[in-house]
Design a protein around this motif. Structure first.
Motif, PDB file in Angstrom:
ATOM      1  N   LEU A 215       0.782  -1.408  -0.068  1.00  8.70           N
ATOM      2  CA  LEU A 215      -0.111  -0.158   0.055  1.00  8.70           C
ATOM      3  C   LEU A 215       0.743   1.182   0.090  1.00  8.70           C
ATOM      4  N   THR A 216       2.202   1.195   0.080  1.00  9.11           N
ATOM      5  CA  THR A 216       2.841   2.312   0.000  1.00  9.11           C
ATOM      6  C   THR A 216       3.138   2.611  -1.493  1.00  9.11           C
ATOM      7  N   ARG A 217       2.809   1.758  -2.444  1.00  5.16           N
ATOM      8  CA  ARG A 217       2.755   2.094  -3.965  1.00  5.16           C
ATOM      9  C   ARG A 217       1.728   2.223  -4.581  1.00  5.16           C
ATOM     10  N   CYS A 218       0.560   1.962  -4.130  1.00  4.73           N
ATOM     11  CA  CYS A 218      -0.716   2.483  -4.564  1.00  4.73           C
ATOM     12  C   CYS A 218      -1.793   1.897  -3.817  1.00  4.73           C
ATOM     13  N   PRO A 219      -2.881   2.589  -3.812  1.00  4.25           N
ATOM     14  CA  PRO A 219      -4.235   2.236  -3.245  1.00  4.25           C
ATOM     15  C   PRO A 219      -4.636   1.082  -3.614  1.00  4.25           C
ATOM     16  N   LEU A 220      -5.158   0.053  -2.964  1.00  7.93           N
ATOM     17  CA  LEU A 220      -5.596  -1.261  -3.518  1.00  7.93           C
ATOM     18  C   LEU A 220      -6.817  -1.672  -2.920  1.00  7.93           C
ATOM     19  N   MET A 221      -7.561  -2.655  -3.882  1.00  8.07           N
ATOM     20  CA  MET A 221      -8.866  -3.301  -3.404  1.00  8.07           C
ATOM     21  C   MET A 221      -8.374  -4.679  -2.575  1.00  8.07           C
ATOM     22  N   ALA A 222      -9.523  -5.188  -1.994  1.00  7.60           N
ATOM     23  CA  ALA A 222      -9.083  -6.485  -1.387  1.00  7.60           C
ATOM     24  C   ALA A 222      -8.950  -7.578  -2.439  1.00  7.60           C
ATOM     25  N   GLU A 223      -9.379  -7.469  -3.450  1.00  5.74           N
ATOM     26  CA  GLU A 223      -9.287  -8.446  -4.674  1.00  5.74           C
ATOM     27  C   GLU A 223      -7.965  -8.379  -5.229  1.00  5.74           C
ATOM     28  N   GLU A 224      -7.531  -7.032  -5.223  1.00  5.55           N
ATOM     29  CA  GLU A 224      -6.121  -6.928  -5.862  1.00  5.55           C
ATOM     30  C   GLU A 224      -4.920  -7.364  -4.743  1.00  5.55           C
ATOM     31  N   ILE A 225      -5.337  -7.155  -3.605  1.00  5.60           N
ATOM     32  CA  ILE A 225      -4.456  -7.606  -2.417  1.00  5.60           C
ATOM     33  C   ILE A 225      -4.110  -9.260  -2.537  1.00  5.60           C
TER      34      ILE A 225
ATOM     35  N   VAL B 125       5.071   0.784   8.725  1.00  5.01           N
ATOM     36  CA  VAL B 125       5.819  -0.058   7.664  1.00  5.01           C
ATOM     37  C   VAL B 125       7.168   0.579   7.575  1.00  5.01           C
ATOM     38  N   MET B 126       7.434   1.741   7.400  1.00 10.34           N
ATOM     39  CA  MET B 126       8.571   2.520   7.284  1.00 10.34           C
ATOM     40  C   MET B 126       9.574   2.368   8.424  1.00 10.34           C
ATOM     41  N   GLN B 127       9.092   2.066   9.466  1.00  7.36           N
ATOM     42  CA  GLN B 127       9.812   1.799  10.827  1.00  7.36           C
ATOM     43  C   GLN B 127      10.418   3.098  11.235  1.00  7.36           C
ATOM     44  N   ASP B 128       9.875   4.127  11.254  1.00 10.26           N
ATOM     45  CA  ASP B 128      10.327   5.543  11.299  1.00 10.26           C
ATOM     46  C   ASP B 128       9.185   6.501  12.014  1.00 10.26           C
ATOM     47  N   ASP B 129       9.076   6.649  13.129  1.00  9.04           N
ATOM     48  CA  ASP B 129       8.068   7.498  13.589  1.00  9.04           C
ATOM     49  C   ASP B 129       8.022   8.937  13.474  1.00  9.04           C
ATOM     50  N   GLN B 130       8.878   9.566  12.796  1.00  6.19           N
ATOM     51  CA  GLN B 130       8.841  10.776  12.471  1.00  6.19           C
ATOM     52  C   GLN B 130       8.684  11.078  10.872  1.00  6.19           C
ATOM     53  N   ILE B 131       8.853   9.886  10.177  1.00  4.33           N
ATOM     54  CA  ILE B 131       8.733  10.026   8.545  1.00  4.33           C
ATOM     55  C   ILE B 131       7.560  10.675   8.292  1.00  4.33           C
ATOM     56  N   GLU B 132       7.584  11.619   7.184  1.00  2.00           N
ATOM     57  CA  GLU B 132       6.365  12.248   6.653  1.00  2.00           C
ATOM     58  C   GLU B 132       5.978  11.659   5.439  1.00  2.00           C
ATOM     59  N   PRO B 133       4.666  11.948   4.800  1.00  2.00           N
ATOM     60  CA  PRO B 133       4.393  11.228   3.802  1.00  2.00           C
ATOM     61  C   PRO B 133       4.923  11.819   2.530  1.00  2.00           C
ATOM     62  N   PRO B 134       5.039  11.078   1.310  1.00  2.00           N
ATOM     63  CA  PRO B 134       5.629  11.355   0.415  1.00  2.00           C
ATOM     64  C   PRO B 134       5.052  12.565  -0.438  1.00  2.00           C
ATOM     65  N   THR B 135       3.717  12.526  -0.611  1.00  2.00           N
ATOM     66  CA  THR B 135       2.957  13.717  -1.095  1.00  2.00           C
ATOM     67  C   THR B 135       2.054  14.363  -0.019  1.00  2.00           C
ATOM     68  N   LYS B 136       1.360  15.403  -0.478  1.00  4.43           N
ATOM     69  CA  LYS B 136       0.419  15.923   0.556  1.00  4.43           C
ATOM     70  C   LYS B 136      -0.921  15.160   0.443  1.00  4.43           C
ATOM     71  N   ARG B 137      -1.076  14.460  -0.632  1.00  5.50           N
ATOM     72  CA  ARG B 137      -2.541  13.735  -0.782  1.00  5.50           C
ATOM     73  C   ARG B 137      -2.196  12.199  -0.553  1.00  5.50           C
ATOM     74  N   PHE B 138      -1.218  11.770  -0.092  1.00  5.74           N
ATOM     75  CA  PHE B 138      -0.994  10.349   0.139  1.00  5.74           C
ATOM     76  C   PHE B 138      -1.939   9.542   0.795  1.00  5.74           C
ATOM     77  N   PHE B 139      -2.475  10.147   1.768  1.00  8.62           N
ATOM     78  CA  PHE B 139      -3.419   9.623   2.808  1.00  8.62           C
ATOM     79  C   PHE B 139      -4.897  10.042   2.795  1.00  8.62           C
ATOM     80  N   ARG B 140      -5.033  10.809   1.791  1.00 11.80           N
ATOM     81  CA  ARG B 140      -6.468  11.518   1.616  1.00 11.80           C
ATOM     82  C   ARG B 140      -7.192  10.657   0.589  1.00 11.80           C
ATOM     83  N   GLU B 141      -8.582  10.814   0.661  1.00 10.26           N
ATOM     84  CA  GLU B 141      -9.448  10.021  -0.180  1.00 10.26           C
ATOM     85  C   GLU B 141      -9.194  10.638  -1.721  1.00 10.26           C
ATOM     86  N   ILE B 142      -9.439   9.826  -2.476  1.00  5.23           N
ATOM     87  CA  ILE B 142      -9.127  10.132  -3.932  1.00  5.23           C
ATOM     88  C   ILE B 142     -10.287  10.848  -4.551  1.00  5.23           C
ATOM     89  N   SER B 143     -10.093  11.876  -5.335  1.00  8.88           N
ATOM     90  CA  SER B 143     -11.248  12.774  -5.796  1.00  8.88           C
ATOM     91  C   SER B 143     -12.054  11.787  -6.726  1.00  8.88           C
TER      92      SER B 143
END
Length: 273
Positions: free
Chosen positions: A3-13, A70-88
């Motif tokens: 899930l760090t690569r892209c959003p996934l559905m259960a079927e894709e997982i 996943v990244m084993q880093d309590d301080q790491i920030e997301p790679p993009t601003k919308r990384f954790f947001r709902e997709i439009s």
């Protein structure tokens, strides 16, 4: 990590898990695991606006907590601003197709004993070229069994942008021109893959444009493929479904096929997913 690569559905997982040492055995097990991880604030889910068999499907993303786990880093920030947001909703079709392409790439690599390395999700790999940078939909490297490495950028095409436009920076023409500028100065060549969700006519227009831009060049970086053709075979890297300015109906790894011939008898046996 998937899930760090892209959003996934259960079927894709479920499908992707066939490349893991301990794959899921059923869709129900995937859904139960996703519920457990969501309850633990590691994941979040939304529904795609597009519908199909079974209605609108849930897609999963990491939360910031999950990403740091996943990244084993309590301080790491997301790679993009919308990384954790709902997709439009306007991006749902694009994301579903891109996720399908990425899952199939990992399946095809696993099938041939190829490693996918240095993977960059959508809008996380910047290419400076001219007045406006390029942000590929994905960037990754294939490491073959003999140690050679091949890098690719992905530009998924949903027929939403013009092929030939001198004004739009998002047109296929503009993107190809900027990739050619970068390839002049980059120390390591790479190819640009254009998976097409539209018609064969759309594919041919893009191939014709690539031919005009690379006429006379010994190396053409652009490979175009209908997404449905790429998804149709587990051995997608060696399926003759790609098109380049010089050739049509060729495999992605045609020049590397010789090192895999000794495995042909084994690989001829279908693998059940």
């Amino acid at each position: 990590m998937a899930l760090t690569r892209c959003p996934l559905m259960a079927e894709e997982i479920l499908k992707l898990s066939q490349t893991w040492s301990q794959p899921f055995t059923s869709l129900r097990r995937v859904q139960e695991r996703m519920q457990d991880l969501s309850a633990a604030s590691q994941l979040q889910a939304w529904r795609y606006a597009t519908t199909g068999q079974g209605g609108a499907r849930l897609y999963y993303k990491l939360t910031l907590t999950g990403y740091r786990t996943v990244m084993q880093d309590d301080q790491i920030e997301p790679p993009t601003k919308r990384f954790f947001r709902e997709i439009s909703p306007g991006r749902h079709r694009h994301q579903r197709a891109l996720s399908q392409f990425i899952v199939q790439t990992y399946l095809a690599a696993h099938f041939r004993g190829i490693k996918v390395t240095d993977f960059h999700p959508e809008n996380t790999f910047r290419i400076d070229c001219g007045e406006r940078p390029l942000w590929p939909d994905a960037r990754f490297t294939l490491t073959l069994p003999n140690g050679s490495q091949l890098s690719y950028c992905v530009e998924l095409d949903n027929s939403t942008e013009s092929v030939l436009s001198y004004k739009s920076a998002d047109s296929i023409l503009s993107k190809m021109q900027r990739y050619l500028l970068d390839l002049v100065v980059t120390p390591q060549p790479y190819r640009v893959l254009f998976p097409i969700t539209g018609s064969a006519d759309r594919l041919q227009h893009i191939v014709d444009l690539a031919r005009q831009l690379t006429d006379g060049r010994s190396f053409s970086p652009f490979y175009v493929v209908l997404l449905d053709d790429y998804l149709a075979d587990l051995d997608a890297f060696f399926r003759p479904c790609f098109h380049s300015p010089q050739n049509k109906n060729i495999p992605l790894l045609r020049s590397q096929a010789r090192q895999f011939q000794i495995h042909s008898a084994v690989l001829a046996t279908p693998v059940a997913l």
